[in-house]
Design an enzyme around this catalytic site. Sequence first.
Site, PDB file in Angstrom:
ATOM      1  N   HIS A 211       1.146  -1.082  -0.031  1.00 47.92           N
ATOM      2  CA  HIS A 211      -0.119  -0.025   0.268  1.00 47.92           C
ATOM      3  C   HIS A 211       0.825   1.404  -0.485  1.00 47.92           C
ATOM      4  O   HIS A 211       0.343   2.285   0.121  1.00 47.92           O
ATOM      5  CB  HIS A 211      -0.728   0.259   1.462  1.00 47.92           C
TER       6      HIS A 211
ATOM      7  N   ASP B 196       3.442   9.245  -0.770  1.00 45.43           N
ATOM      8  CA  ASP B 196       2.109   8.754  -0.437  1.00 45.43           C
ATOM      9  C   ASP B 196       1.590   7.814  -1.754  1.00 45.43           C
ATOM     10  O   ASP B 196       2.199   7.782  -2.416  1.00 45.43           O
ATOM     11  CB  ASP B 196       1.104   9.828  -0.790  1.00 45.43           C
TER      12      ASP B 196
END
Length: 735
Positions: free
Chosen positions: A166, A382
């Site tokens: 992730h 991110d």
Amino acid sequence: MSKLHIVANRLPYSLAKQEKGYDLVESVGGLATGLKSIYTRYGGKWIGWSGLNNDELSDNETAQIDAQLAEKNCVTVPLSEQEVLEYYEGFSNKTIWPLFHYFTQYVDYSPENWETYKRVNQRFADRVLEVAEDGDTVWVHDYQLLLVPGMIKSIKPNVTVGFFLHIPFPSYEVFRILPWRMELLEGMLGADLLGFHIYDYERHFLSSVRRLYGYEIAFNEIHADERIIKADSFPMGIDYEKFHKTSAMVNQKTFQERSELHQELERYFMSSPDRRLILSIDRLDYTKGIPQRLKAFRKFLEKYPNFHGKVTLVMLAVPSRGHVEEYMMLKKEVDELVGNINGTYGNVNYTPVWYFYRALPFENLVELYNMSDVALITPLRDGMNLVAKEYVASRGNQTGVIVLSEMAGVSKEMGEAITINPINEDEIADALNRALTMPLDEQRERMGLLQERIKRYSVFKWAGEFVDALEKVKRIQKEFLAKKINANVFNALNKKYLSSKKRAIFLDYDGTLTSFHKNPQEATPNAELYKLLNRLIADEKNTVTIISGRDRATLEKWFAEVPINLICEHGVWLRKHGEEWQTLTTVNNDWMPVIRPVLERFVDRTPGSFIEEKNYSLVWHYRKAEPEQSVIRANELKDELLHLVGNLNLEIMEGSKVIEVKSGGINKGIAANQFINNGAYDFLMAMGDDWTDEYMFRELPGEAITVKVGIQNTSARYKLESVSAVRKFLTELGD
Ligand code: ADQ
């Protein structure tokens, strides 16, 4: 039926202490929702930590909690306080997290934490091994469990393992810093399919595998000894409908029915018609670029004084990892910056920054998304960033602008946002001005496109696509092993070859006899290849034909000195050795509704690509997509189309950055059959690597020896893994 299990650091439930025992509280996060739908559908278990330290629980409490969770098909992995400290807060969050986000200065290299990380990963794997049976599928999540895939695979090779990261996977130059890089990669390579949010992370991962392990990598497939491992990107989505519906629902409420926050926001807007809100939401983490964002907002107020008193930044920061030193320092810096901006630009009627340091209930979150004119999302790094997608989903009236960091994975999917470099204060200040002055029509146009995309590729679709891809890899692996030409198969084929009297051999060129080049004109045959072909031709029992998509001029030039037959342009032209060129050579659109959804799926997963509909064809264009990723996608698309086109009598044409599907006519299969017509051959062989060769594999007589180069699904009877394996095979044939 085989089952699918989920493994993640946390279970999809947390526990709330009550006077007597504990209550289960269901996680409402997008990931938990998306994955819950999966493991329940496939009758599997969710293996993870409950969030409680086991050494603080009595045996009785532990047994009770385990039983409560077992009812929800959850299997707990017990962790002590010390283990949480060293495995989770330590190695996961102080070593991998900063390194994978390029904050090398924060990386802690504690060998003790590494030892605990290994031990805890083994405990997770052990729990998985207790529940997973041969034939089951296990999907492991995220950076806390990088070693788990390898630990499962080494004990139960017949369990299919998927892994999704992730967070970003860093460039090799950064990854290599880690003393335990080999062990971590080895752990990850236990998976059959590795998923990343975007192609860049996938590319970095493959590059580390290539450099550290030296495995052969064809596009996105790793050939690791007897196994084939696939890496791919799956941009995670959100539960779009949940945000969209909640947003519509809160808007329908009367003023009195609205939440306190919502009323507060309404009053703010009512106080003056030109008031505007900019929203910023994150966990308080150094990767999110919060101080830089505040400085950029300060710069905006400095550069655009006309917005003083009118624009407020609502900054929401969820407390996170609060007792880690870097996070404490960050909190202090943010507090000071907010104080500084409000002190400098605020007055009794105006507070430039509203700062909330807490988590908000879901409905309040949606209210904020709904009421804010601009979403300011500026992480320094991110993996994806779901806030951007949640903002899009919550915009009922389709207005609103996103100012988005190019360092967030999500920026790849959001060409309609205003992208910025998160360190460039001037650029962000200008972007805010542009966002706040953007005409409503333009806002709606951009937001409309974003909504369409984010809605389509929801978290459910994302999870479903990953599971489908995993199933596909499973099939590919089985098929490859079943069809591979090993020593025994080779001996049998060679025997047949030696005992035959008249042989027709069809060889595709690119990807079969020679490797691909960036510039196709440079893929000239080398001395080794000429030697190999001449040796085959020298045997007068052999009729050798190069059968390719290339044009006449190129093949003629390259094979001027070789007494060989040529079929080019996928079967349009034939030149028998010593003869002139000759042609070997009929529309409805009923097929379009079948093919269009396939192309649409590829548009969803390949940001920047689009579909063009012509009179008799559908075209997938990928010129504007990420160059390297689109090449991989183009190959996958061709592979998938191949299974559909045969029945529909269609043709797939490949142009420059386009793949076109049109009603059909000529192909390599028809051409090869025409060539052998009445030839009384007692040995037929065809070798090729791509979808155009599948026509030969399917249409040549059943006894033909058909060989696919590569591991993809095929109609060929046999497989070889690479060009070098083809050359070796042809060199040894007849010995
Ligand atoms: P995160 O770093 O946690 O996730 P993100 O994807 O933005 O980052 O998710 C944050 C979530 O927290 C969002 O769903 C948001 O709604 C929620 N949230 C934020 N502030 C909140 C507040 N004050 N109150 C309540 N909820 C709040 C990691 C990676 C990301 C990746 C995700 C998913 O770092 O890059 O997108 O996993 O893979």
